[in-house]
Design an enzyme around this catalytic site. Structure first.
Site, mmCIF file in Angstrom:
data_model
loop_
_atom_site.group_PDB
_atom_site.id
_atom_site.type_symbol
_atom_site.label_atom_id
_atom_site.label_comp_id
_atom_site.label_asym_id
_atom_site.label_seq_id
_atom_site.Cartn_x
_atom_site.Cartn_y
_atom_site.Cartn_z
ATOM 1 N N LYS A 186 0.845 -3.532 4.949
ATOM 2 C CA LYS A 186 0.884 -3.713 3.488
ATOM 3 C C LYS A 186 2.313 -3.481 2.971
ATOM 4 C CE LYS A 186 -3.741 -3.619 3.613
ATOM 5 N NZ LYS A 186 -4.683 -4.668 3.286
ATOM 6 N N GLN A 187 2.507 -3.756 1.679
ATOM 7 C CA GLN A 187 3.837 -3.606 1.087
ATOM 8 C C GLN A 187 4.418 -2.222 1.379
ATOM 9 O OE1 GLN A 187 1.307 -5.170 -0.345
ATOM 10 N NE2 GLN A 187 1.989 -6.765 -1.754
#
Ligand SMILES: *Cc1c(COP(=O)(O)O)cnc(C)c1O
Length: 372
Positions: A186-187
């Site tokens: 994820k980010q």
């Protein structure tokens, strides 16, 4: 001698000495769980997305499950959601005995089509589970209107959309409760972990109790006021999260830069549809870089080439209703959600992460062009 090719991984975290230092501080403090670092992480995160309250949990899936409980979803209820997502989007309410009703997606954004959602409402509908797929904000206002009209809960699975902006405001700040996830692709990451944001103090207190074995606010360690879970995030992982929030703006900017470089490298490549572009109301937060190819056979041909060239890829995303356990349990079949099924058959995630360098991106683009 044949020259060695440098593998290009599909994804990778963006961490440095700052996270190491924060983790060491926690390890040396002796407060490894239920300590002050989780509270600090929650406050920093809430401020970052503009939500009044945030509750850290052990995963995005755990956060989604808790919001389903908070919404009162139970046996016999129907929950309308998107088939073009990760399985946890639907699993979280199936845990509570609810039945998934899949509404088809918009072919451009790959997010729920509000008209399809409206058409799927029945007297048994309890909630809408919306997803901001690949970091592109869903049609939040249209979905809110439908939810209000029919008295439904609206839960936002923003696990892929940290930092995305809808109508001028960051996801998390709008009102509906959101879940963010911190798996390493994820980010931002905490290893495993998740965060629920809410605008209700009451819900926030409930979430904190549910994640902590149903303990009450001021009761003792062995007093359980409700059926709860161990969905806690510990302080060691929260420390990583604090370091990641500190550099989140940098992460999001670098990811946008990587995406825009792909945009340039792949522009005009026949047979490659690029991710749907931002407009005045939607600003994507880049989670993955997914292109659509003309058909499944082409995708498999590209994949064979990527395998040979050691380039990471994934068949993002299969339609949830066609997963083996879904077919078996509910009798779902092809044809139920044609737009999602078509996308699933020909979309492909290319290597994409914060520190992906231009040289590797150029190689991905060259190999893709050659395979086509
Ligand atoms: C990653 C993700 C989740 C779940 O996250 P975990 O932390 O792995 O449990 C849920 N929904 C979507 C759409 C995701 O991408």
């Amino acid at each position: 001698m044949k020259q060695e090719v440098r593998p290009v991984p599909l994804s990778g975290p963006y961490i440095d000495a700052r996270e190491e230092e924060l983790v060491l501080d926690v390890m040396r403090s002796g407060r490894l769980s239920l300590g002050p670092t989780v509270d600090r992480f929650e406050r920093a995160f809430a401020e970052k997305v503009g939500a009044p309250y945030a509750a850290a949990v052990s995963s995005g899936t755990a956060g989604l499950h808790l919001l389903c409980i908070s919404a009162g979803i139970g046996p016999g209820d129907e929950v309308i959601t998107t088939p073009y997502s990760f399985a946890a989007t639907a699993n979280c309410f199936i845990y509570e005995g609810a039945v998934p009703v899949f509404a088809d997606v918009d072919p451009r954004t790959l997010n729920l089509d509000p008209a399809a959602v409206e058409a799927a409402v029945t007297p048994r509908t309890k909630a809408i589970m919306a997803v901001d797929i690949y970091g592109y904000p869903c049609e939040l206002d249209a979905l809110r209107t439908i939810a209000e009209k029919h008295g439904l809960a609206l839960i936002q699975d923003s696990c892929e959309a940290l930092g995305a902006v809808y109508r001028g405001a960051t996801l998390g700040s709008h009102g509906p409760s959101c879940v963010f996830a911190f798996y390493p692709n994820k980010q931002m990451t905490t290893g495993e972990g998740g965060m629920v944001t809410t605008h209700s103090e009451e819900e926030w207190r409930l979430l904190r109790s549910l994640r902590n074995q149903g303990r009450g606010d001021d009761g003792g360690w062995l007093e359980h006021v409700r059926l709860g879970f161990n969905y806690r995030l510990d302080d060691v992982h929260a420390a990583i999260g604090i370091g990641q929030v500190e550099k989140l703006d940098e992460i999001l900017a670098l990811r946008a830069q990587v995406a825009s470089r792909y945009g340039e490298l792949l522009a005009g490549l026949p047979g490659v549809e690029l991710p749907w572009e931002d407009d005045d109301e939607h600003t994507r937060s880049w989670f993955v870089y997914v292109v659509a190819l003309p058909d499944n056979a082409t995708r498999e041909r590209v994949i064979a080439t990527f395998e040979r060239e050691q380039i990471g890829y994934n068949r993002y995303l299969p339609s949830i209703h066609l997963q083996p356990y879904m077919r078996e349990r509910y009798g779902f079949r092809e044809g139920m959600c044609p737009v999602s099924e078509d996308a699933s058959s020909r979309t492909l995630a290319l290597p994409f992460f914060t520190a992906l360098d231009l040289g590797d991106q150029e190689r991905v683009a060259e190999v893709l062009a050659a395979a086509l």
